[in-house]
Motif scaffolding. Structure first.
Motif, PDB file in Angstrom:
ATOM      1  N   LEU A 167       0.820  -1.210   0.000  1.00 46.74           N
ATOM      2  CA  LEU A 167       0.000   0.000   0.000  1.00 46.74           C
ATOM      3  C   LEU A 167       0.858   1.265   0.000  1.00 46.74           C
ATOM      4  O   LEU A 167       0.350   2.371   0.189  1.00 46.74           O
ATOM      5  CB  LEU A 167      -0.933  -0.004   1.216  1.00 46.74           C
ATOM      6  CG  LEU A 167      -2.043  -1.071   1.183  1.00 46.74           C
ATOM      7  CD1 LEU A 167      -2.777  -1.132   2.519  1.00 46.74           C
ATOM      8  CD2 LEU A 167      -3.028  -0.795   0.057  1.00 46.74           C
ATOM      9  N   HIS A 169       3.185   2.416   2.049  1.00 50.14           N
ATOM     10  CA  HIS A 169       3.505   3.133   3.278  1.00 50.14           C
ATOM     11  C   HIS A 169       5.008   3.033   3.540  1.00 50.14           C
ATOM     12  O   HIS A 169       5.686   2.140   3.022  1.00 50.14           O
ATOM     13  CB  HIS A 169       2.717   2.553   4.456  1.00 50.14           C
ATOM     14  CG  HIS A 169       1.247   2.787   4.353  1.00 50.14           C
ATOM     15  ND1 HIS A 169       0.687   4.037   4.412  1.00 50.14           N
ATOM     16  CD2 HIS A 169       0.216   1.918   4.158  1.00 50.14           C
ATOM     17  CE1 HIS A 169      -0.625   3.939   4.278  1.00 50.14           C
ATOM     18  NE2 HIS A 169      -0.932   2.664   4.107  1.00 50.14           N
ATOM     19  N   VAL A 225       1.244   4.905   8.916  1.00 50.57           N
ATOM     20  CA  VAL A 225       0.327   3.791   9.139  1.00 50.57           C
ATOM     21  C   VAL A 225       0.565   3.269  10.554  1.00 50.57           C
ATOM     22  O   VAL A 225       1.694   3.262  11.039  1.00 50.57           O
ATOM     23  CB  VAL A 225       0.526   2.664   8.088  1.00 50.57           C
ATOM     24  CG1 VAL A 225       1.934   2.086   8.166  1.00 50.57           C
ATOM     25  CG2 VAL A 225      -0.514   1.553   8.256  1.00 50.57           C
ATOM     26  N   PRO A 251      -4.033   5.107   8.361  1.00 48.29           N
ATOM     27  CA  PRO A 251      -4.707   3.814   8.412  1.00 48.29           C
ATOM     28  C   PRO A 251      -4.267   2.995   9.627  1.00 48.29           C
ATOM     29  O   PRO A 251      -3.089   3.004   9.989  1.00 48.29           O
ATOM     30  CB  PRO A 251      -4.272   3.131   7.110  1.00 48.29           C
ATOM     31  CG  PRO A 251      -3.820   4.244   6.232  1.00 48.29           C
ATOM     32  CD  PRO A 251      -3.252   5.288   7.131  1.00 48.29           C
ATOM     33  N   ALA A 313     -11.592   2.124   5.639  1.00 49.68           N
ATOM     34  CA  ALA A 313     -10.637   2.514   4.605  1.00 49.68           C
ATOM     35  C   ALA A 313     -10.959   3.904   4.078  1.00 49.68           C
ATOM     36  O   ALA A 313     -10.068   4.750   3.911  1.00 49.68           O
ATOM     37  CB  ALA A 313     -10.649   1.492   3.466  1.00 49.68           C
ATOM     38  N   VAL A 318      -7.737   5.541   2.580  1.00 54.30           N
ATOM     39  CA  VAL A 318      -7.086   4.446   1.856  1.00 54.30           C
ATOM     40  C   VAL A 318      -7.872   4.123   0.588  1.00 54.30           C
ATOM     41  O   VAL A 318      -9.084   3.904   0.639  1.00 54.30           O
ATOM     42  CB  VAL A 318      -6.999   3.171   2.713  1.00 54.30           C
ATOM     43  CG1 VAL A 318      -6.285   2.062   1.940  1.00 54.30           C
ATOM     44  CG2 VAL A 318      -6.285   3.454   4.022  1.00 54.30           C
TER      45      VAL A 318
END
Length: 338
Positions: A167, A169, A225, A251, A313, A318
């Motif tokens: 993702l 991060h 995150v 997130p 999310a 996200v």
């Protein structure tokens, strides 16, 4: 006189025969452990470190397994309120009361029970590293009077860190209670995995659930995150950490499905009810079949899958790819009934 003696002799014989009949009936009906004609009632002490949905689900699963097996069980439940001193007192109480089995729901609960008895069987769940916590000699051959189910699949952390990396991060924020041995072990593993995946980590420790929100706020701007491991102190205050994540578009990746349903973004996990039920099945083998815990292998969770909360999310900024959506079970936050 002779007639009286004869009468007394006959009465005595009747009483003897009646006594024999009573003794025989007691052996056949009261000797349930040998002939199985009378159900035995078992007393099971339940020691749980703290109340939160995941641990509560594990306890529910454990109890259901024993009841499904047809056992007559009196459950004595005690919550330690996150205090290890309480854990020890609970274990001492169960030993003093001579319960038939102790169900220990968490690593500290299991360690306290083991410290207090080598005779009463102990079945654990919600333990991340049973071998590292010195509860069992090995998962396959526990040894001693303890067995149970772990709450960390060997692939959970690797897959979780890989998801964070996918993702895009860069820095993972970690909050944990340094006095929880299972948490320390997980944090070390996460750091190693993060380095392997080109990620940085930053961390903050807490000693109580009331400190979780402040710890999360201290990592805002340092982490992009959050990863919540199976730390009981943090999970019991998860909602405060979710608020920080939502407020700052950070997130919050969690480690079990119950936390996803509470509002966490995603987790490679399982249902704690299942590992509680599986622990209960081991207790049945001990209570009903007469097995020793040393004969019953400890085990990891059986069903590992990715769960994503679409609502969380969106709140945490996200964007989910079609590929991730296809892999995951998609859920939304469960609302309280109140």
């Amino acid at each position: 006189m002779k007639r009286l003696m004869t009468l007394l002799t006959m009465v005595s014989m009747v009483l003897v025969l009646a006594a024999c009949g009573t003794s025989s009936d007691a052996e056949s009906n009261g000797g349930s452990s040998e002939n199985g004609n009378e159900e035995q009632t078992f007393t099971v002490g339940i020691s749980q470190i703290v109340e939160h949905p995941s641990l509560n689900r594990a306890t529910e699963g454990f109890k259901e397994a024993l009841l499904d097996a047809g056992l007559d069980v009196e459950f004595v439940e005690e919550i330690a309120q996150g205090d290890n001193n309480n854990n020890q007192m609970i274990a001492q109480k169960f030993v003093s009361d001579e319960v038939d089995l102790i169900f220990a729901n968490s690593t500290p609960s299991a360690q306290s029970a083991l410290n207090e008895t080598s005779d009463i069987p102990v079945v654990f769940t919600s333990v991340t590293d049973p071998v590292g916590a010195e509860l069992v000699e090995s998962m396959e051959e526990p040894g001693g009077n303890v067995t149970g189910t772990a709450d960390m699949h060997p692939e959970t952390l690797p897959k979780t860190v890989e998801l964070i990396s996918d993702l895009d991060h860069e820095t993972v924020g970690l909050i944990y209670n340094a006095s929880e041995q299972n948490s320390v072990a997980q944090i070390e593993s996460v750091k190693e995995l993060a380095e392997e995946n080109g990620l940085d980590t930053t961390e903050s420790t807490v000693s109580s659930s009331s400190e979780v929100k402040q710890a999360a706020e201290s990592l805002v701007g340092k982490a992009d995150v959050f990863l919540v491991i199976t730390d009981n102190t943090v999970v019991s205050a998860l909602e405060t950490m979710l608020m920080v994540g939502q407020d700052h578009n950070v997130p919050v990746v969690v480690s079990e499905h119950d936390s996803v349903k509470r509002g966490g973004f995603a987790a490679y996990g399982f249902d704690y009810f299942d590992i509680g039920f599986e622990a209960g099945e081991k207790a049945v083998e001990i209570l009903k079949d007469g097995k020793s815990p040393s004969e019953i292998p400890a085990q990891y969770p059986q069903n590992l899958k990715l769960m994503i909360n679409e609502e969380a999310a969106e709140r945490m900024g996200v964007e989910l790819s079609d590929e991730i959506k296809e892999e995951a079970e998609l859920v939304t936050t469960e609302k309280d009934d109140e």
